[in-house]
Write an enzyme that holds these catalytic residues in place. Structure first.
Site, PDB file in Angstrom:
ATOM      1  N   THR A  10       0.826  -1.224   0.000  1.00 12.01           N
ATOM      2  CA  THR A  10       0.000   0.000   0.000  1.00 12.01           C
ATOM      3  C   THR A  10       0.855   1.267   0.000  1.00 12.01           C
ATOM      4  OG1 THR A  10      -0.065  -0.088   2.402  1.00 12.01           O
ATOM      5  CG2 THR A  10      -1.923  -1.106   1.244  1.00 12.01           C
ATOM      6  N   LEU A  57       4.736  -7.540   9.341  1.00 11.61           N
ATOM      7  CA  LEU A  57       6.182  -7.710   9.546  1.00 11.61           C
ATOM      8  C   LEU A  57       6.536  -7.911  11.014  1.00 11.61           C
ATOM      9  CD1 LEU A  57       7.521  -5.111   6.960  1.00 11.61           C
ATOM     10  CD2 LEU A  57       7.967  -7.572   6.927  1.00 11.61           C
ATOM     11  N   SER A 127      18.470   2.072   2.797  1.00 11.03           N
ATOM     12  CA  SER A 127      18.215   3.514   2.651  1.00 11.03           C
ATOM     13  C   SER A 127      19.478   4.355   2.805  1.00 11.03           C
ATOM     14  CB  SER A 127      17.207   3.930   3.728  1.00 11.03           C
ATOM     15  OG  SER A 127      17.147   5.336   3.835  1.00 11.03           O
ATOM     16  N   GLU A 129      19.513   6.892   4.427  1.00  4.86           N
ATOM     17  CA  GLU A 129      19.504   7.342   5.824  1.00  4.86           C
ATOM     18  C   GLU A 129      20.560   6.598   6.647  1.00  4.86           C
ATOM     19  OE1 GLU A 129      17.633   9.717   7.866  1.00  4.86           O
ATOM     20  OE2 GLU A 129      17.647  10.543   5.856  1.00  4.86           O
ATOM     21  N   TYR A 151      15.095   5.321  12.778  1.00  5.13           N
ATOM     22  CA  TYR A 151      14.810   4.722  11.468  1.00  5.13           C
ATOM     23  C   TYR A 151      16.111   4.285  10.788  1.00  5.13           C
ATOM     24  CZ  TYR A 151      13.747   4.529   6.454  1.00  5.13           C
ATOM     25  OH  TYR A 151      13.658   4.130   5.133  1.00  5.13           O
ATOM     26  N   LYS A 155      17.351   0.518   9.783  1.00  3.14           N
ATOM     27  CA  LYS A 155      17.693   0.144   8.394  1.00  3.14           C
ATOM     28  C   LYS A 155      19.093  -0.480   8.328  1.00  3.14           C
ATOM     29  CE  LYS A 155      14.210   1.034   5.655  1.00  3.14           C
ATOM     30  NZ  LYS A 155      13.537  -0.015   4.888  1.00  3.14           N
ATOM     31  N   ARG A 186       3.599   9.685  -3.214  1.00  3.30           N
ATOM     32  CA  ARG A 186       4.325   9.915  -1.971  1.00  3.30           C
ATOM     33  C   ARG A 186       3.349  10.326  -0.877  1.00  3.30           C
ATOM     34  NH1 ARG A 186       8.761   8.522   0.862  1.00  3.30           N
ATOM     35  NH2 ARG A 186      10.502   9.970   0.632  1.00  3.30           N
TER      36      ARG A 186
HETATM   37  P1  NAP Z   1       5.753   4.019   2.490  1.00  2.00           P
HETATM   38  O1  NAP Z   1       4.992   4.713   1.403  1.00  2.00           O
HETATM   39  O2  NAP Z   1       5.831   4.653   3.831  1.00  2.00           O
HETATM   40  O3  NAP Z   1       5.131   2.554   2.644  1.00  2.00           O
HETATM   41  C1  NAP Z   1       5.408   1.755   3.746  1.00  2.00           C
HETATM   42  C2  NAP Z   1       4.647   0.459   3.602  1.00  2.00           C
HETATM   43  O4  NAP Z   1       4.986  -0.401   4.706  1.00  2.00           O
HETATM   44  C3  NAP Z   1       3.119   0.602   3.628  1.00  2.00           C
HETATM   45  O5  NAP Z   1       2.554  -0.250   2.673  1.00  2.00           O
HETATM   46  C4  NAP Z   1       2.754   0.118   5.036  1.00  2.00           C
HETATM   47  O6  NAP Z   1       1.471  -0.459   5.121  1.00  2.00           O
HETATM   48  C5  NAP Z   1       3.800  -0.968   5.203  1.00  2.00           C
HETATM   49  N1  NAP Z   1       3.940  -1.366   6.609  1.00  2.00           N
HETATM   50  C6  NAP Z   1       4.095  -0.563   7.690  1.00  2.00           C
HETATM   51  N2  NAP Z   1       4.127  -1.296   8.815  1.00  2.00           N
HETATM   52  C7  NAP Z   1       3.990  -2.587   8.447  1.00  2.00           C
HETATM   53  C8  NAP Z   1       3.918  -3.813   9.160  1.00  2.00           C
HETATM   54  N3  NAP Z   1       3.998  -3.851  10.499  1.00  2.00           N
HETATM   55  N4  NAP Z   1       3.765  -4.957   8.463  1.00  2.00           N
HETATM   56  C9  NAP Z   1       3.659  -4.931   7.111  1.00  2.00           C
HETATM   57  N5  NAP Z   1       3.695  -3.797   6.382  1.00  2.00           N
HETATM   58  C10 NAP Z   1       3.862  -2.632   7.038  1.00  2.00           C
HETATM   59  O7  NAP Z   1       7.251   3.748   2.029  1.00  2.00           O
HETATM   60  P2  NAP Z   1       7.898   3.838   0.548  1.00  2.00           P
HETATM   61  O8  NAP Z   1       8.287   5.246   0.287  1.00  2.00           O
HETATM   62  O9  NAP Z   1       7.044   3.117  -0.408  1.00  2.00           O
HETATM   63  O10 NAP Z   1       9.261   3.049   0.775  1.00  2.00           O
HETATM   64  C11 NAP Z   1       9.341   1.646   0.547  1.00  2.00           C
HETATM   65  C12 NAP Z   1      10.515   1.086   1.320  1.00  2.00           C
HETATM   66  O11 NAP Z   1      11.713   1.713   0.907  1.00  2.00           O
HETATM   67  C13 NAP Z   1      10.451   1.295   2.829  1.00  2.00           C
HETATM   68  O12 NAP Z   1      11.068   0.189   3.441  1.00  2.00           O
HETATM   69  C14 NAP Z   1      11.280   2.534   3.054  1.00  2.00           C
HETATM   70  O13 NAP Z   1      11.780   2.544   4.370  1.00  2.00           O
HETATM   71  C15 NAP Z   1      12.355   2.332   2.016  1.00  2.00           C
HETATM   72  N6  NAP Z   1      12.982   3.525   1.468  1.00  2.00           N
HETATM   73  C16 NAP Z   1      12.211   4.525   0.943  1.00  2.00           C
HETATM   74  C17 NAP Z   1      12.826   5.604   0.350  1.00  2.00           C
HETATM   75  C18 NAP Z   1      12.022   6.707  -0.276  1.00  2.00           C
HETATM   76  O14 NAP Z   1      12.589   7.772  -0.522  1.00  2.00           O
HETATM   77  N7  NAP Z   1      10.747   6.494  -0.589  1.00  2.00           N
HETATM   78  C19 NAP Z   1      14.235   5.676   0.277  1.00  2.00           C
HETATM   79  C20 NAP Z   1      14.975   4.619   0.820  1.00  2.00           C
HETATM   80  C21 NAP Z   1      14.339   3.542   1.396  1.00  2.00           C
HETATM   81  P3  NAP Z   1       0.163   0.328   5.685  1.00  2.00           P
HETATM   82  O15 NAP Z   1      -0.392   1.063   4.504  1.00  2.00           O
HETATM   83  O16 NAP Z   1      -0.713  -0.762   6.162  1.00  2.00           O
HETATM   84  O17 NAP Z   1       0.653   1.259   6.744  1.00  2.00           O
HETATM   85  O1  F7E Z   2      12.453  14.919   4.927  1.00  2.00           O
HETATM   86  C1  F7E Z   2      13.246  18.350   6.006  1.00  2.00           C
HETATM   87  C2  F7E Z   2      13.631  17.222   6.931  1.00  2.00           C
HETATM   88  O2  F7E Z   2      10.596  13.453   5.700  1.00  2.00           O
HETATM   89  C3  F7E Z   2      13.394  15.459   4.028  1.00  2.00           C
HETATM   90  C4  F7E Z   2      12.045   8.593   3.711  1.00  2.00           C
HETATM   91  O3  F7E Z   2      11.479   8.061   2.540  1.00  2.00           O
HETATM   92  O4  F7E Z   2      13.975   9.391   2.533  1.00  2.00           O
HETATM   93  C5  F7E Z   2      12.896   9.799   3.361  1.00  2.00           C
HETATM   94  O5  F7E Z   2      13.390  10.358   4.564  1.00  2.00           O
HETATM   95  C6  F7E Z   2      14.079  16.675   4.632  1.00  2.00           C
HETATM   96  C7  F7E Z   2      14.596  16.451   6.057  1.00  2.00           C
HETATM   97  O6  F7E Z   2      12.356  12.566   4.088  1.00  2.00           O
HETATM   98  C8  F7E Z   2       9.891  19.412   6.879  1.00  2.00           C
HETATM   99  O7  F7E Z   2      14.186  17.716   8.142  1.00  2.00           O
HETATM  100  C9  F7E Z   2      11.821  20.343   6.546  1.00  2.00           C
HETATM  101  O8  F7E Z   2      15.876  17.021   6.161  1.00  2.00           O
HETATM  102  O9  F7E Z   2      10.699  14.151   3.285  1.00  2.00           O
HETATM  103  P1  F7E Z   2      11.414  13.764   4.501  1.00  2.00           P
HETATM  104  P2  F7E Z   2      13.670  11.924   4.742  1.00  2.00           P
HETATM  105  O10 F7E Z   2      13.753  12.192   6.177  1.00  2.00           O
HETATM  106  O11 F7E Z   2      14.824  12.353   3.907  1.00  2.00           O
HETATM  107  C10 F7E Z   2      14.851   8.397   3.093  1.00  2.00           C
HETATM  108  C11 F7E Z   2      15.909   8.065   2.082  1.00  2.00           C
HETATM  109  C12 F7E Z   2      14.132   7.234   3.635  1.00  2.00           C
HETATM  110  O12 F7E Z   2      14.629   6.117   3.633  1.00  2.00           O
HETATM  111  C13 F7E Z   2      12.882   7.519   4.405  1.00  2.00           C
HETATM  112  O13 F7E Z   2      12.066   6.346   4.511  1.00  2.00           O
HETATM  113  O14 F7E Z   2      13.117  17.722   4.733  1.00  2.00           O
HETATM  114  N1  F7E Z   2      11.984  19.020   6.343  1.00  2.00           N
HETATM  115  N2  F7E Z   2      10.553  20.610   6.883  1.00  2.00           N
HETATM  116  C14 F7E Z   2      10.805  18.415   6.552  1.00  2.00           C
HETATM  117  N3  F7E Z   2      10.443  17.123   6.448  1.00  2.00           N
HETATM  118  C15 F7E Z   2       9.147  16.800   6.675  1.00  2.00           C
HETATM  119  N4  F7E Z   2       8.752  15.526   6.544  1.00  2.00           N
HETATM  120  N5  F7E Z   2       8.227  17.753   7.032  1.00  2.00           N
HETATM  121  C16 F7E Z   2       8.541  19.077   7.148  1.00  2.00           C
HETATM  122  O15 F7E Z   2       7.701  19.901   7.464  1.00  2.00           O
END
Ligand code: NAP
Ligand code: F7E
Length: 326
Positions: A10, A57, A127, A129, A151, A155, A186
């Site tokens: 999802t 999970l 990630s 991160e 987080y 990871k 997103r």
């Molecule tokens: P997302 O939109 O936040 O989706 C997270 C998914 O994990 C949702 O489907 C959620 O389901 C599911 N989930 C949460 N808790 C769970 C549990 N206990 N058991 C099973 N499923 C669970 O994340 P995304 O952006 O698609 O990212 C996908 C993956 O890549 C994640 O592991 C994230 O940490 C990693 N990642 C993302 C980015 C990025 O920039 N997007 C970058 C690096 C790594 P529900 O809808 O039920 O909550």
């Molecule tokens: O923040 C700054 C905040 O929450 C980006 C996840 O997908 O990418 C994501 O993590 C930046 C940070 O993403 C706001 O402080 C300012 O510096 O969009 P974000 P993230 O933390 O980079 C990594 C690769 C993952 O793996 C994660 O799952 O933006 N920022 N003002 C803010 N961020 C948020 N959310 N909200 C604000 O109001």
């Protein structure tokens, strides 16, 4: 017909991956958690070929049952508690889902096995991160980790576990060390979508300001559609490995804001931004910039969508969605 199981179905990436694999002729199964998950309708309407399987999970037995039922060729572990800001407030839950969840999925695969001549292949969503307080720029597969949030720490655990199962049990387990990737799917809690949605609402007169935290952080932002293609490519390789997936460009949050207001043809963006320390984090990741040379040479992968195209795509999608809702 190949069979794939996707956790996080999802989420943003799960939805992209479901479509990509269906288009490639896979039978796709998505792990769905909870009772009557409200997002299950969205994902099955979006991809009618998708089949949902119960599981969480946090629950090993549910993962074993899901793997037994699906008998997948490939498992994409995209599920996580993925919001960095929330991980500071719910560190234990984050460790459980985002960290231990990986171990449980690996165990489920090890326990169920798979055909002897066709073992299950695994992808772990690692990630950028994990680099956190970066030791070098740009970051590549050899850059040491220094996570800056619960987080990021979770990871790192999931990443090392995946490598460990590859080395200990010969599991075909790959990791994508993915830098930020975004798009119209997103979540609204992430800064990019918060900005494009806010700008669209300002354009339509539905909102006056956007309240944000640190505008100086730099991120390597790409398009999620490009990134799931990289994930699939690494799972197809004969040998499993770890790959940085990134665009190789970095921009500040402020630059993202400026671009989004430019797409909306609104001048003087400063008038619409309110700064609030509540959106700042106890520890920040100041600069991320990925070096995806290995993915380019071994996977023949490169990011196709530029920063400007990404911001415009997200803004235009939010404008259309908010106009429909009005
Ligand atoms: P997302 O939109 O936040 O989706 C997270 C998914 O994990 C949702 O489907 C959620 O389901 C599911 N989930 C949460 N808790 C769970 C549990 N206990 N058991 C099973 N499923 C669970 O994340 P995304 O952006 O698609 O990212 C996908 C993956 O890549 C994640 O592991 C994230 O940490 C990693 N990642 C993302 C980015 C990025 O920039 N997007 C970058 C690096 C790594 P529900 O809808 O039920 O909550
Ligand atoms: O923040 C700054 C905040 O929450 C980006 C996840 O997908 O990418 C994501 O993590 C930046 C940070 O993403 C706001 O402080 C300012 O510096 O969009 P974000 P993230 O933390 O980079 C990594 C690769 C993952 O793996 C994660 O799952 O933006 N920022 N003002 C803010 N961020 C948020 N959310 N909200 C604000 O109001």
């Amino acid at each position: 017909m190949k069979r794939a199981l996707i956790t996080g179905i999802t989420g943003q990436d799960g939805r992209h991956m479901s479509q990509l694999l269906t288009d490639k002729g896979y039978q796709v199964f998505g792990l769905i958690r909870g009772q009557n998950n409200p997002k299950s309708q969205i994902v099955t309407q979006e991809n009618p070929a998708l089949e949902l399987v119960d599981g969480d999970l946090r629950d090993l037995s549910s993962l074993v049952a899901a793997v037994e039922q699906v008998q997948p060729d490939e498992v994409y572990n995209l599920g996580a508690m993925s919001f960095v800001a929330l991980s500071f407030r719910q560190p234990e839950l984050t460790a459980d889902i985002t960290g231990l969840g990986v171990l449980r999925m690996l165990e489920a695969i090890r326990i169920v096995g798979g055909a002897e001549n066709n073992p299950i292949r695994f992808y772990q969503a690692s990630s950028s991160e994990m680099f956190g307080q970066v030791r070098e720029t740009p970051q590549n597969e050899s850059t040491p980790f220094h996570p800056r949030s619960p987080y990021g720490v979770a990871k790192v655990f999931g990443h090392h576990m995946t490598v460990n199962y590859r080395e200990s049990y010969g599991l075909h387990a790959s990791t994508g060390i993915c830098f930020n990737h975004e798009g119209p799917r997103r979540g609204l809690e992430f800064v990019t979508r918060k900005i494009t949605n806010g700008v669209a609402r300002i354009k339509l007169g539905l909102q006056d300001t956007i309240t944000l935290g640190n505008l100086d952080a730099r991120r390597d932002w790409g398009y999620a559609g490009d990134f799931v293609d990289a994930m699939w490519r690494m799972v197809q390789k004969d040998k499993a490995s770890d790959y940085v997936i990134a665009t190789g460009e970095t921009h500040t949050v402020q630059e993202f804001i400026e671009r989004a207001f430019a797409a909306a043809e609104i001048e003087d963006w400063e008038r619409y931004i309110v700064k609030d320390p509540r959106f700042e984090r106890p520890a920040e990741v100041d600069l991320l910039l990925g070096d995806a040379s290995k993915a380019r040479s071994e996977l023949d992968w490169d990011a196709k969508v530029s920063f400007e195209e990404l911001v415009t795509m997200m803004y235009e999608n939010d404008l259309a969605e908010e106009s429909r809702r009005r």
